[in-house]
Design an enzyme around this catalytic site. Structure first.
Site, PDB file in Angstrom:
ATOM      1  CB  SER A  31       7.400  27.065  73.395  1.00  0.00           C
ATOM      2  OG  SER A  31       8.144  27.124  74.598  1.00  0.00           O
ATOM      3  CG  ASN A 118       5.102  23.169  85.859  1.00  0.00           C
ATOM      4  OD1 ASN A 118       5.667  23.211  84.766  1.00  0.00           O
ATOM      5  ND2 ASN A 118       4.878  22.028  86.508  1.00  0.00           N
ATOM      6  CB  THR A 163     -36.724  44.637  61.994  1.00  0.00           C
ATOM      7  OG1 THR A 163     -37.920  44.849  61.245  1.00  0.00           O
ATOM      8  CG2 THR A 163     -36.659  45.662  63.120  1.00  0.00           C
ATOM      9  CG  HIS A 164     -37.159  40.699  59.827  1.00  0.00           C
ATOM     10  ND1 HIS A 164     -37.073  39.457  60.409  1.00  0.00           N
ATOM     11  CD2 HIS A 164     -37.994  41.424  60.608  1.00  0.00           C
ATOM     12  CE1 HIS A 164     -37.851  39.425  61.486  1.00  0.00           C
ATOM     13  NE2 HIS A 164     -38.408  40.605  61.633  1.00  0.00           N
ATOM     14  CB  SER A 285     -11.022  45.349  40.663  1.00  0.00           C
ATOM     15  OG  SER A 285     -10.915  44.397  39.630  1.00  0.00           O
ATOM     16  CG  ASN A 293     -13.332  45.815  45.734  1.00  0.00           C
ATOM     17  OD1 ASN A 293     -14.428  46.095  45.256  1.00  0.00           O
ATOM     18  ND2 ASN A 293     -12.396  45.146  45.073  1.00  0.00           N
ATOM     19  CD  GLU A 298     -14.859  43.117  51.126  1.00  0.00           C
ATOM     20  OE1 GLU A 298     -15.005  42.035  50.546  1.00  0.00           O
ATOM     21  OE2 GLU A 298     -14.447  44.146  50.548  1.00  0.00           O
ATOM     22  CE1 TYR A 325       2.527  23.775  81.857  1.00  0.00           C
ATOM     23  CE2 TYR A 325       3.774  21.729  81.813  1.00  0.00           C
ATOM     24  CZ  TYR A 325       3.416  22.924  81.228  1.00  0.00           C
ATOM     25  OH  TYR A 325       3.952  23.274  80.018  1.00  0.00           O
ATOM     26  CD  GLN A 330       5.906  24.449  74.823  1.00  0.00           C
ATOM     27  OE1 GLN A 330       6.589  24.428  75.842  1.00  0.00           O
ATOM     28  NE2 GLN A 330       6.283  23.832  73.721  1.00  0.00           N
ATOM     29  CE  LYS A 333       3.653  29.868  77.027  1.00  0.00           C
ATOM     30  NZ  LYS A 333       2.845  28.630  77.284  1.00  0.00           N
TER      31      LYS A 333
HETATM   32  N1  ARG Z   1       7.265  26.197  77.836  1.00  0.00           N
HETATM   33  C1  ARG Z   1       6.419  25.652  78.865  1.00  0.00           C
HETATM   34  C2  ARG Z   1       4.977  26.147  78.692  1.00  0.00           C
HETATM   35  O1  ARG Z   1       4.760  26.987  77.908  1.00  0.00           O
HETATM   36  C3  ARG Z   1       6.938  26.073  80.185  1.00  0.00           C
HETATM   37  C4  ARG Z   1       6.549  25.158  81.287  1.00  0.00           C
HETATM   38  C5  ARG Z   1       7.230  23.855  81.125  1.00  0.00           C
HETATM   39  N2  ARG Z   1       7.047  23.014  82.263  1.00  0.00           N
HETATM   40  C6  ARG Z   1       7.350  21.727  82.211  1.00  0.00           C
HETATM   41  N3  ARG Z   1       7.124  21.033  83.267  1.00  0.00           N
HETATM   42  N4  ARG Z   1       7.796  21.155  81.118  1.00  0.00           N
HETATM   43  O2  ARG Z   1       4.052  25.699  79.306  1.00  0.00           O
END
Ligand code: ARG
Length: 466
Positions: A31, A118, A163-164, A285, A293, A298, A325, A330, A333
């Protein structure tokens, strides 16, 4: 981890592993290329943890000093772009920890005492999101101020209220803008409310069950400016409801922006012609030279779909996970980061865009005249002369039908014609048939009369400190 293994997380888990990860699995599980943006929160959390470990006598004062020194170097390396992020080290946490150990030796390895990735990652995301919520709160306030300014300048401008999407009754353009101020004010309240639950500390939950080290969790929470600690270790490491409710609040902001965008697009079209938008928010355009535009509204309308999608993604991410966990988390994010980026950019651009709206009062008024917007006023007039409302409604329907047939507005019908629908009609009827008379009449709290609009402007200014 021995020093020569620092670059290879796949060989660094433990002696238990007898073969390295394949390249594909490494890329699939890593990640670091998106979670490195958490680096500042990661270091902030680590420093608070180390300070507490030293205060509790779990690590020595020398180790603590070394960790501070190492983190200062890493901060400088990341800021200058010199830091080398390694895919082999999977995520932001392992990258920073490995570099720390490279810089300061054993003290770096002691940092992770009583901690797991975690509770570390849950802490990082919360710290990061808390600060982003503060930026978003400030942007929402700016947008409200821009709308309040626009409303104040145009409190007297009459437009058709719909309205509408059918012309209904005349309203003040300022009143219409203040409707959005109300929406964004509630959005700001929601963000502030979400922040209270985001700003709680998972650290101390360790992997899932808490830790046997004598950690002082309250102390870490205070150091990090958090409002309290998560009270259950399993919950602390596993739930991402705080990210979900933030994204829900963000999706609502975007929905409000999207409604405003839709109106701006309509109003700028030739059929309405109610407003003009500064050229810097529009594009031309490549084939039709006459086109201008409204790309920005938009796109904002389109990007709303993206944020709503992130909300669905996060809800779905969570729904099947057993405690505690799981690596699924992961995946929280990228949707979260993209939600924050999209929302901040959209709000920033709308603060400017709203400031550049050019209002065309004559076109608005003309449209209000075209749609029999004062029909309700005629009915109310008859009610005030003693006719039951349902009968008045019927009388006005006949009057409107006649006016449509003649191609004129109600206010252009001769008195004798109006009196043919009801003997209650007198000379004074023309006062209520005017757009301005209709507007001024709605002088009730929350109504569209310019006096009410100005009172609301004052209230918002006091509330926003503007
Ligand atoms: N990169 C992991 C996440 O975003 C960090 C936690 C990883 N924990 C594990 N037990 N593999 O969640």
């Amino acid at each position: 981890m021995s020093a020569n293994q620092l670059d290879k997380k796949s060989e660094a888990w433990s002696a238990l592993f007898s073969e390295p990860m394949s390249e594909l699995v490494k890329r699939y599980t890593a990640s670091v290329f998106f979670d490195q943006r958490l680096w500042r929160a990661d270091i902030q959390g680590s420093l608070a943890h180390a300070e507490m470990l030293a205060a509790q006598g779990v690590i020595s004062a020398e180790d603590h000093a070394a960790i501070q020194r190492g983190m200062a170097i890493i901060t400088q390396e990341i800021e200058s772009g010199a830091f080398q992020w390694k895919l082999d080290l999977e995520d932001v946490h392992l990258n920073i920890e490995a570099r720390l150990t490279q810089l300061i030796g054993d003290a770096g390895k002691r940092l992770h005492t009583g901690r797991s990735r975690n509770d570390q990652v849950a802490t990082d995301v919360r710290l990061w999101l808390r600060d982003e919520i503060d930026v978003i709160g400030a942007l929402l306030a700016e947008l409200q101020k821009a709308l309040v300014d626009l409303a104040e300048r145009h409190a007297e401008v009459i437009m058709p209220g719909f309205t509408h999407l059918q012309v209904a009754q005349p309203v003040s353009f300022g009143h219409h803008m203040l409707a959005y101020v109300e929406m964004f004010a509630r959005d700001a309240e929601r963000m502030a409310d979400v922040r209270r639950r985001v700003n709680r500390l998972p650290l101390g939950a360790a992997a899932l069950a808490g830790t046997s080290y004598p950690l002082d969790r309250q102390r870490v929470a205070r150091t990090l400016g958090m409002d309290g600690v998560c009270q259950n270790s399993l919950d602390a490491v596993s739930d991402r409801d705080f990210a979900i409710e933030f994204t829900a609040a963000a999706a609502l902001v975007m929905v409000h922006v999207s409604r405003l965008s839709e109106e701006l697009v309509l109003w700028m079209s030739q059929s309405f012609g109610f407003i003009d938008m500064a050229d810097r928010f529009c594009t031309g355009s490549s084939i039709m030279p006459q086109k201008k535009n409204p790309d920005v509204p938009e796109l904002a309308r389109g990007k709303t779909g993206r944020v709503v999608g992130h909300l669905m993604g996060l809800l779905t991410l969570m729904k099947g996970q057993p405690l505690a966990y799981n690596k699924d988390n992961q995946e929280d994010k990228e949707p979260l980061f993209d939600t924050v980026d999209t929302l901040k950019d959209t709000l920033r651009i709308f603060v400017e865009l709203v400031g550049g709206i050019v209002v065309k009062p004559e076109a608005m008024e003309r449209a209000a005249l075209k749609g029999y917007a004062t029909a309700t006023d005629l009915a109310d007039y008859l009610v005030k002369k003693g006719l039951p409302f349902r009968d008045a409604h019927e009388v006005v329907a006949h009057a409107v039908k006649t006016a449509i047939g003649l191609g004129v507005d109600l206010s252009q019908l001769p008195l004798a014609t109006l009196q043919s629908f009801s003997p209650l009609v007198g000379e004074d009827v023309y006062e209520v048939l005017s757009l301005r008379g209709s507007l001024e009449a709605r002088n009730i709290l929350g109504g569209t009369a310019p006096a009410q609009v100005r009172a609301q402007v004052e209230r918002h200014r006091a509330r926003l400190g503007a």
